[in-house]
Design an enzyme around this catalytic site. Structure first.
Site, PDB file in Angstrom:
ATOM      1  N   ILE A  67     -17.128 -24.128  -7.022  1.00  0.00           N
ATOM      2  CA  ILE A  67     -15.983 -24.777  -6.372  1.00  0.00           C
ATOM      3  C   ILE A  67     -15.608 -24.103  -5.060  1.00  0.00           C
ATOM      4  CG2 ILE A  67     -15.027 -25.672  -8.516  1.00  0.00           C
ATOM      5  CD1 ILE A  67     -13.093 -23.296  -8.543  1.00  0.00           C
TER       6      ILE A  67
ATOM      7  N   LYS B 160     -14.860 -15.571  -9.586  1.00  0.00           N
ATOM      8  CA  LYS B 160     -15.350 -15.171  -8.265  1.00  0.00           C
ATOM      9  C   LYS B 160     -16.421 -14.097  -8.443  1.00  0.00           C
ATOM     10  CE  LYS B 160     -13.255 -13.839  -3.823  1.00  0.00           C
ATOM     11  NZ  LYS B 160     -11.944 -13.496  -3.198  1.00  0.00           N
TER      12      LYS B 160
ATOM     13  N   GLY C  34     -18.045 -15.425   2.268  1.00  0.00           N
ATOM     14  CA  GLY C  34     -18.884 -14.293   2.608  1.00  0.00           C
ATOM     15  C   GLY C  34     -19.104 -13.354   1.441  1.00  0.00           C
TER      16      GLY C  34
ATOM     17  N   VAL D 151     -17.421 -21.269  -1.761  1.00  0.00           N
ATOM     18  CA  VAL D 151     -18.418 -20.316  -1.277  1.00  0.00           C
ATOM     19  C   VAL D 151     -17.833 -19.584  -0.085  1.00  0.00           C
ATOM     20  CG1 VAL D 151     -20.738 -19.992  -0.364  1.00  0.00           C
ATOM     21  CG2 VAL D 151     -20.302 -21.814  -2.019  1.00  0.00           C
TER      22      VAL D 151
ATOM     23  N   ASP E 130      -4.589 -12.944   6.700  1.00  0.00           N
ATOM     24  CA  ASP E 130      -5.472 -14.105   6.789  1.00  0.00           C
ATOM     25  C   ASP E 130      -4.750 -15.353   6.271  1.00  0.00           C
ATOM     26  OD1 ASP E 130      -7.784 -15.393   7.516  1.00  0.00           O
ATOM     27  OD2 ASP E 130      -8.864 -14.933   5.667  1.00  0.00           O
TER      28      ASP E 130
ATOM     29  N   LYS F 261     -19.884 -16.661  -4.480  1.00  0.00           N
ATOM     30  CA  LYS F 261     -19.493 -17.993  -4.941  1.00  0.00           C
ATOM     31  C   LYS F 261     -18.336 -17.922  -5.938  1.00  0.00           C
ATOM     32  CE  LYS F 261     -24.155 -19.884  -4.395  1.00  0.00           C
ATOM     33  NZ  LYS F 261     -25.324 -20.522  -5.054  1.00  0.00           N
TER      34      LYS F 261
END
Length: 858
Positions: free
Chosen positions: A530, A552, A534, A532, A648, A537
């Site tokens: 669900i 994760k 750096g 992807v 971020d 996945k």
């Protein structure tokens, strides 16, 4: 007409005579130069010049003592001066070089050093002082240490790291008829010198009145001060050798090793018809410097606030003269390219137009600035970037060359370097270090033995407790190194057993076995992916009790991913809040690093704004999502002792659960806030294009207000439902923040609102919403609101909208049944959208599936 032609001919003739005069003056200066080959009485040719031995007769040079002549047959380097560096003069006592017959004026003095072993001398341990006519040049100077320091710096910047020699360059005033260069070794040590250059300088090389950064022009009294040339760069071009700079035989380095991000500027070239803006500039730099330049990369895509940046190591507590070389190679008119110049994070010049300053295209021009580096800093930043307030046609900047000069203070240019050579000057110090070494060795053996015993015991316990895995050496940083994570999983009081393992009594949650993770993800079935990024996945799975989860899985080959994983573990072990995505547990078996999060059924906020066929969120739902994210960020900023800065913030890191409750996610870039006695955290720039705080980018100083800026971009993204950077749009619309701010300043934000919201929002609430977003995007962080203030205003916006909805419903005489039918219809549409959404596993996740908009500056 004839008179005009005659006038031009006369002017041209005068200009020719001035140029001839300048070159004649240069020629005379060259004839008065000294090129000395130290440690010999013979001469040789190197780099296109004749170098005379320091003991050769008739050189107008005398030595206070012959000292020691040293030589070597081979050198490891590939320098143009290799033949020159095969000899040197060593000295254990003071040594003076006296140059006679030198006129008053300024002179370039270059001292060449190339350490090679000689007899009983270890050049790595050499330490000495140098002075010229009483001006201290260096103190406790260790050539090998400075070479190593420079090589490490260049290697860390991706540059050449194999230099074996060093050249120290100074520009010194000579008021008496002579120049004395004094060498004095530190007690118990020695010194050496390979070669020297003494070259007269044309008076026009420097002007005495220079613009001071952040102030007016100042008089530097350069005629009475010494100057050290620290850096000289050919920006955007190849290295220029000394033989290619015939005026003063200067070497111009390439600039990429000093750039923070080399690809932030692209190279351009133009070698035709370049002339000096002033004939007095002909000795300032060779025309080769102006034939190349660096301009901003992708200047039509990036934000106008992104800059080209160079960073230099300098000595603290000195004044520095920064010389920038420019030549407009592209534009034919003024005001087509204007930009700002920043030195040490302060504006040195704004609305700077090379075409206007130089007097046209292809005109070589330079501009000097002076700034002081305080005793607390040892770096000098130079940045060029577009002036967002200017009306230039191109959001760009240009630079051809760059020089940094250190100015003497109180008759001193010397600075004791930060490196500490390993050399010892006495038997006493050697004996002391010997005993220290023995003690340290014994202590190290004991310490290592203790650590080995501890690790063996720990591994033995792990093997006894793990029934379904063999002992494996993990490439990951062990989780037990984190103070917040406990490894006790077996029979601990308060822990409970499950079908697959046990639950650790920690804030991180359950320690999953790898077999349990494989069962939850159907052995990492690709159809369950669900997201992807750096790091690797993200899979949708279910825990043993049927709880849906986002799993994760890190990619061990991703160093960035590992760092972000460790940061996320550290942060999530401290955090628990309704509007932060929480971690259920983790797995660290068999070289795996896996984190298990609560599953967010409705994916990212961005997927509900644009880029999918999901039903649009209503204005109320968008406000509630913004409020939820603001609550999560407010908790981050205030919930911990020093606060946490997310770093971020973007719509792909705001996730929605099954009830569309918004939660902040992805804490891999997060940073603990500044201590009480600090205003910011100094750190490399990381984040995502379009959301990044320009003040943070310029200064590398992170604050909570950096999150506020990013959240302001999110607010405009929620209103407009479009990407923050879209290079396919017209130029003035590429950057969402700038485009939306233009309309907001005109108080016309409704012009660019998501068309799907027309007629279903309160105009007053939109007005207040736009005002909040505008305040978040203030240029200076100190003028932005806190997240707590943003949250309060957003809740007020929601109240305005709900009041308008009640009034709207009443004014349009909605019956209870009609209102109920409308609510039921909207609920059905939303349910259909959710069903469609859940069938598209790749459009949601725990992290941003599009990682190409992330970048890092280090």
């Amino acid at each position: 007409m004839e008179k005009k032609v005659q006038g031009r001919e006369v002017l041209g003739g005068l200009l020719f005579l001035v140029v001839v005069f300048v070159f004649v003056e240069i020629g005379e200066a060259q004839s008065k130069s000294f090129f000395i080959n130290c440690g010999t009485n013979s001469s040789l040719n190197a780099d296109g010049r004749k170098w005379v031995g320091d003991l050769a007769p008739n050189t107008n040079l005398t030595l206070s003592s012959p000292a020691i002549q040293a030589s070597t047959s081979t050198l490891s380097g590939e320098s143009a001066f290799d033949s020159l560096y095969k000899t040197a003069r060593f000295f254990t006592d003071g040594l003076n070089y006296t140059f006679q017959g030198i006129d008053q004026g300024s002179y370039v003095v270059r001292l060449h050093f190339c350490p090679f072993p000689w007899d009983q001398f270890n050049v790595n341990e050499s330490k000495f002082d140098i002075a010229a006519n009483g001006l201290k040049l260096v103190s406790e100077f260790n050539v090998h240490g400075e070479i190593e320091f420079r090589n490490v710096f260049l290697q860390s910047s991706g540059g050449n790291s194999s230099s074996f020699s060093l050249i120290k360059e100074y520009i010194l005033p000579v008021k008496l008829n002579g120049l004395i260069i004094e060498f004095a070794p530190v007690k118990g040590s020695f010194g050496f010198i390979n070669a020297m250059e003494i070259i007269p300088v044309v008076d026009t090389l420097f002007e005495d009145s220079v613009a001071k950064v952040g102030g007016n022009a100042v008089t530097l009294n350069l005629g009475g001060r010494g100057i050290e040339s620290m850096y000289r760069l050919n920006v955007g071009g190849d290295e220029i050798s000394a033989s290619e700079d015939s005026g003063l035989w200067r070497t111009w380095e390439v600039d990429t090793s000093y750039m923070i991000t080399a690809n932030a500027g692209s190279e351009i070239h133009n070698s035709s018809n370049i002339t000096y803006a002033s004939v007095n500039d002909s000795t300032v730099a060779p025309l080769l410097v102006y034939e190349t330049a660096r301009i901003m990369s992708n200047n039509e895509v990036l934000e106008k606030r992104f800059n080209m940046s160079w960073k230099f190591e300098v000595h603290p507590d000195f004044d520095y003269l920064v010389r920038l070389h420019f030549c407009e190679l592209v534009y034919e008119r003024a005001k087509e390219r204007t930009f700002r110049i920043y030195i040490n994070n302060r504006t040195a010049a704004d609305n700077f137009d090379v075409f206007s300053e130089a007097g046209g295209k292809n005109k070589a021009y330079h501009q000097d600035f002076v700034d002081t580096v305080s005793s607390k800093f040892d770096t000098l930043w130079i940045q060029l970037g577009p002036d967002a307030s200017a009306s230039s046609a191109v959001t760009d900047a240009i630079l051809s060359g760059l020089e940094v000069f250190k100015l003497s203070r109180n008759g001193n240019l010397a600075y004791v370097e930060r490196y500490k050579p390993a050399g010892n000057s006495s038997k006493k110090s050697k004996s002391f270090i010997l005993w220290v070494g023995i003690g340290a060795g014994v202590a190290s053996v004991v310490l290592v033995a203790s650590i080995v015993a501890f690790v063996l015991c720990f591994c033995k316990n792990r093997r006894n407790k793990s029934s379904d895995t063999k002992a494996n050496t993990s490439v990951w940083r062990p989780l037990f190194l984190h103070g917040s994570i406990q490894n006790s999983t077996a029979n601990a009081k308060g822990s409970r057993q499950s079908l697959y393992g046990s639950v650790a009594s920690t804030r991180v949650g359950k320690r999953f076995t790898l077999s349990e993770i494989r069962a939850a993800t159907n052995n990492f079935d690709e159809t369950l992916v669900i997201g992807v990024g750096g790091f690797g996945k993200v899979y949708k799975g279910e825990t043993d009790d049927g709880t849906p989860a986002a799993i994760k899985r890190a990619n061990p080959q991703s160093e960035q991913g590992l760092s972000e994983f460790e940061t996320e573990i550290e942060m999530l072990s401290k955090l628990r809040h309704r509007h932060l995505v929480s971690m259920i547990g983790f797995c660290d078996e068999q070289n795996e690093m896996i984190l298990v999060y609560e599953y967010m059924a409705n994916g990212t906020l961005r997927s509900h704004l644009f880029g999918s066929d999901l039903p649009p969120l209503s204005w109320k739902q968008r406000l509630e999502a913004c409020i939820g994210a603001a609550r999560g960020l407010h908790y981050l900023h205030t919930g911990a002792e020093r606060g946490i800065i997310h770093r971020d913030v973007k719509t792909t890191n705001i996730l929605l659960d099954e009830n569309f409750v918004a939660k902040m996610a992805d804490f891999g870039l997060s940073k603990t806030g500044p201590a009480l006695d600090h205003t910011h955290v100094s750190t490399a720039v990381k984040g995502s294009f379009g959301y990044l705080d320009p003040e943070y980018f310029r200064r590398q100083q992170l604050t909570e207000k950096s999150d506020v800026y990013s959240f302001g971009v999110v607010l405009f993204e929620v209103v407009c439902a479009r990407a923050v950077i879209n290079p396919t749009l017209p130029k003035d619309q590429i950057n969402l923040a700038e485009w939306a701010m233009k309309w907001q300043r005109q108080r016309s934000l409704e012009t660019i609102i998501d068309q799907r919201l027309h007629g279903s929002y309160s105009p007053e609430s939109l007005k207040k919403f736009g005002e909040i977003a505008e305040k978040c995007l203030a240029d200076e962080g100190k003028t932005r609101p806190t997240m707590g203030e943003v949250l309060w205003h957003l809740e007020y916006v929601l109240q305005l909208h709900e009041a308008w909805m009640r009034s709207y419903t009443s004014d349009n005489s909605f019956s209870s049944s009609q209102a109920l039918q409308t609510d039921e219809r909207e609920a059905e549409e939303r349910q259909e959208g959710e069903t469609s959404y859940k069938e598209k596993s790749t459009s949601r996740g725990i992290s941003d599936p599009d990682s190409t908009d992330e970048f890092e500056l280090s």
